[in-house]
Write a protein that holds these residues in place. Structure first.
Motif, mmCIF file in Angstrom:
data_model
loop_
_atom_site.group_PDB
_atom_site.id
_atom_site.type_symbol
_atom_site.label_atom_id
_atom_site.label_comp_id
_atom_site.label_asym_id
_atom_site.label_seq_id
_atom_site.Cartn_x
_atom_site.Cartn_y
_atom_site.Cartn_z
ATOM 1 N N GLN A 97 19.349 37.561 109.512
ATOM 2 C CA GLN A 97 17.926 37.205 109.604
ATOM 3 C C GLN A 97 17.044 38.440 109.543
ATOM 4 O O GLN A 97 15.971 38.420 108.918
ATOM 5 C CB GLN A 97 17.670 36.429 110.892
ATOM 6 C CG GLN A 97 18.240 35.033 110.870
ATOM 7 C CD GLN A 97 17.822 34.222 112.085
ATOM 8 O OE1 GLN A 97 16.875 34.562 112.775
ATOM 9 N NE2 GLN A 97 18.547 33.147 112.345
ATOM 10 N N ALA A 100 17.078 39.480 105.945
ATOM 11 C CA ALA A 100 16.263 38.577 105.116
ATOM 12 C C ALA A 100 14.776 38.874 105.246
ATOM 13 O O ALA A 100 13.999 38.556 104.337
ATOM 14 C CB ALA A 100 16.538 37.128 105.495
ATOM 15 N N SER A 101 14.378 39.482 106.361
ATOM 16 C CA SER A 101 12.969 39.832 106.537
ATOM 17 C C SER A 101 12.630 41.173 105.908
ATOM 18 O O SER A 101 11.459 41.464 105.655
ATOM 19 C CB SER A 101 12.622 39.880 108.029
ATOM 20 O OG SER A 101 12.876 38.637 108.641
ATOM 21 N N PRO A 104 14.335 42.497 99.851
ATOM 22 C CA PRO A 104 13.666 41.540 98.954
ATOM 23 C C PRO A 104 14.602 40.499 98.354
ATOM 24 O O PRO A 104 14.206 39.344 98.156
ATOM 25 C CB PRO A 104 13.058 42.443 97.869
ATOM 26 C CG PRO A 104 13.788 43.740 97.969
ATOM 27 C CD PRO A 104 14.208 43.888 99.382
ATOM 28 N N ALA A 107 15.262 37.974 101.015
ATOM 29 C CA ALA A 107 14.016 37.254 101.267
ATOM 30 C C ALA A 107 13.765 36.203 100.187
ATOM 31 O O ALA A 107 13.266 35.109 100.471
ATOM 32 C CB ALA A 107 12.846 38.235 101.338
ATOM 33 N N LYS A 110 15.926 33.230 100.866
ATOM 34 C CA LYS A 110 15.387 32.429 101.957
ATOM 35 C C LYS A 110 14.331 31.446 101.484
ATOM 36 O O LYS A 110 14.159 30.361 102.059
ATOM 37 C CB LYS A 110 14.808 33.370 103.018
ATOM 38 C CG LYS A 110 14.407 32.694 104.299
ATOM 39 C CD LYS A 110 13.919 33.722 105.298
ATOM 40 C CE LYS A 110 13.469 33.062 106.585
ATOM 41 N NZ LYS A 110 12.973 34.068 107.565
ATOM 42 N N LYS A 111 13.616 31.793 100.403
ATOM 43 C CA LYS A 111 12.550 30.939 99.895
ATOM 44 C C LYS A 111 13.039 29.910 98.875
ATOM 45 O O LYS A 111 12.258 29.103 98.396
ATOM 46 C CB LYS A 111 11.465 31.800 99.244
ATOM 47 C CG LYS A 111 10.770 32.738 100.220
ATOM 48 C CD LYS A 111 9.724 33.583 99.519
ATOM 49 C CE LYS A 111 9.042 34.534 100.502
ATOM 50 N NZ LYS A 111 8.035 35.395 99.830
ATOM 51 N N VAL A 346 9.777 33.842 112.483
ATOM 52 C CA VAL A 346 10.705 33.185 111.555
ATOM 53 C C VAL A 346 10.467 31.677 111.516
ATOM 54 O O VAL A 346 10.453 31.060 110.448
ATOM 55 C CB VAL A 346 12.170 33.502 111.957
ATOM 56 C CG1 VAL A 346 13.147 32.625 111.179
ATOM 57 C CG2 VAL A 346 12.478 34.969 111.711
ATOM 58 N N ASN A 349 5.178 29.867 110.416
ATOM 59 C CA ASN A 349 4.439 30.675 109.439
ATOM 60 C C ASN A 349 2.987 30.216 109.429
ATOM 61 O O ASN A 349 2.681 29.110 108.977
ATOM 62 C CB ASN A 349 5.051 30.510 108.048
ATOM 63 C CG ASN A 349 4.520 31.532 107.067
ATOM 64 O OD1 ASN A 349 3.373 31.960 107.160
ATOM 65 N ND2 ASN A 349 5.355 31.931 106.123
#
Length: 454
Positions: A97, A100-101, A104, A107, A110-111, A346, A349
């Motif tokens: 996690q 993932a933040s 890139p 990340a 994750k999207k 997380v 948002n």
């Protein structure tokens, strides 16, 4: 319709279990899975003498391993197949996690939705296997040397084959627990991994309660200290229940719409923001990150000559990071505060929430839709997260310090109580949701039958 729904919600009771067949099956499945978890905690690792382990566990009591042993339900002191529990998985999920933040590529995964989350879960499992292998190797090596230094033969045939067998067994035990937790989440009731951790803590309660009252009868603990401790536990439970249900409700207003009578009417609702959005994740994550190096250091220190520089350094590190020590409490508090803000960011948002409100025509009175709403949500969330972080830190740190001063078992510390109470409240909420859905289903069926009769 709203009044009827409120009546249904207020009349929910556990007497409806006889009709909720699906809910009963889910509860029985969860209980059966937790029973399997407890059975596994009594199956020892291959090549380990269980009788010699009892003497070794008595010598390691009072160290940082007591907390690890509590989270695993006593599996560590018995050196069972699930001695590592689910803590390596939690540590690996923290790393993924965080990555993932910051990274890139992760990340972007994750999207991507369900496929991206599946890929991240796969990486988390790879990390779990890697951490299990490291911890398992040091555990086996430390067990060999620690038993030999104390004149015990806890390992039947020490050597590389024993260590490899321990590593493979521990990896299999941890991965089976993860699979069991997933089955509880999908086919049972509640969060599977959290319930496994809670079951391990609750399983230690009879032993720790007997030790406390045994020390009281033996004169090691005064009756006043025991009474004060019981009152502190009750107060902690009440504080945890209050703060876990506390929330900031933001008023959301929607444009006026024509009603059935031709009148213009504005709709209103509330956006609930929990005071502790992160739940029990911050103390679990913080303790997991502390336990990983401390466990390795504890067992590695047993295999290194204590008179050498490396052995002396490891022993000094363990002394400074002991239960209730200032450095340990400071690192633990810093980890809780960090993960409060990190995990809140997380799971919530502000930009996405503001965009969804704008699409549905909703707005916060006095705040312009769009970026201004996102900034306001972030401002409010940051303020309540500060209060939530202070609450979690006090609940987890202050009892740990007091318990360390009173020499009381770690089970009834703030972290353990927080996990037990929070997971219990969450599970009961899910049970009530299933009961409510069942009653709504019966209501819809009755409405359809009356419509057909007409």
């Amino acid at each position: 319709m709203a009044t009827r729904a409120d009546n249904i919600a207020s009349n929910l009771s556990f007497a409806n279990f006889s009709k909720a067949t699906e809910l009963k099956n889910r509860i029985w499945f969860t209980i059966g899975a937790l029973v399997v978890f407890r059975f596994l905690s009594f199956i020892p690792l291959p090549g380990v003498d269980a009788r010699a382990l009892q003497a070794l566990s008595a010598q390691t009591s009072g160290t940082i391993l007591d907390m690890f042993n509590t989270f695993t339900g006593g599996s560590l002191e018995r050196m069972s197949l699930i001695a590592l529990g689910v803590m390596p998985y939690i540590t690996a999920s923290i790393v993924i996690q965080l990555a993932a933040s910051l990274h890139p590529t992760l990340a972007a995964l994750k999207k991507e939705g369900a496929s991206g989350r599946q890929k991240l879960n796969q990486y988390t499992r790879y990390g779990t296997v890697f951490l299990c292998a490291i911890q398992g190797w040091f555990l086996a090596a430390g067990l060999e040397s620690f038993a030999a230094s104390n004149g015990l033969q806890a390992v039947v045939d020490p050597g590389y084959m024993f260590r490899i067998g321990v590593v493979i067994s521990l990896i299999g035990g941890t991965m089976f627990l993860l699979w069991l937790g997933e089955q509880i989440t999908s086919r049972g009731i509640g969060n599977g991994v959290s319930l496994i951790i809670m079951a391990g803590i609750v399983a230690q309660f009879p032993t720790f309660a007997a030790n406390i009252f045994g020390q009281s009868r033996g004169g090691e603990l005064g009756g006043g200290i025991v009474a004060l401790f019981v009152l502190m536990v009750i107060a902690l439970i009440l504080v945890i229940c209050f703060f876990e249900r506390a929330q900031r409700r933001l008023l959301i207003q929607y444009p006026k719409r024509a009603s059935a009578r031709g009148m213009m009417q504005a709709d209103r609702s509330h956006l609930p923001l929990k005071l502790n959005t992160a739940g029990v994740i911050p103390p679990i994550f913080a303790s997991s990150l502390l336990l990983l190096p401390l466990t390795i250091t504890q067992f590695a220190g047993n295999s290194i000559d204590t008179e050498s520089g490396g052995g002396a350094f490891l022993q000094q590190t363990l002394q400074y990071l002991g239960q209730g020590q200032p450095l340990y409490l400071a690192l633990y508090a810093a980890g809780i505060i960090f993960f409060c803000f990190f995990y809140t960011a997380v799971v919530f948002n502000p930009e996405d929430t503001a965009e969804n409100l704008k699409k549905n025509g909703g707005f916060i009175p006095g705040i312009r839709p769009g970026n201004r709403t996102a900034e306001y949500l972030d401002y409010v969330l940051t303020r309540i997260t500060v209060v939530g972080a202070i609450y979690l830190t006090v609940v987890c740190i202050l009892p740990e310090y007091m318990i360390g001063q009173m020499n009381i078992p770690i089970f009834l510390g703030g972290t353990s109580l927080l996990i037990v109470v929070n997971v219990t409240v969450d599970t009961i909420s899910q049970i009530q949701s299933h009961l409510l859905a069942h009653q709504y289903g019966d209501l819809i069926k009755k409405a359809k039958l009356k419509g057909r009769m007409r």
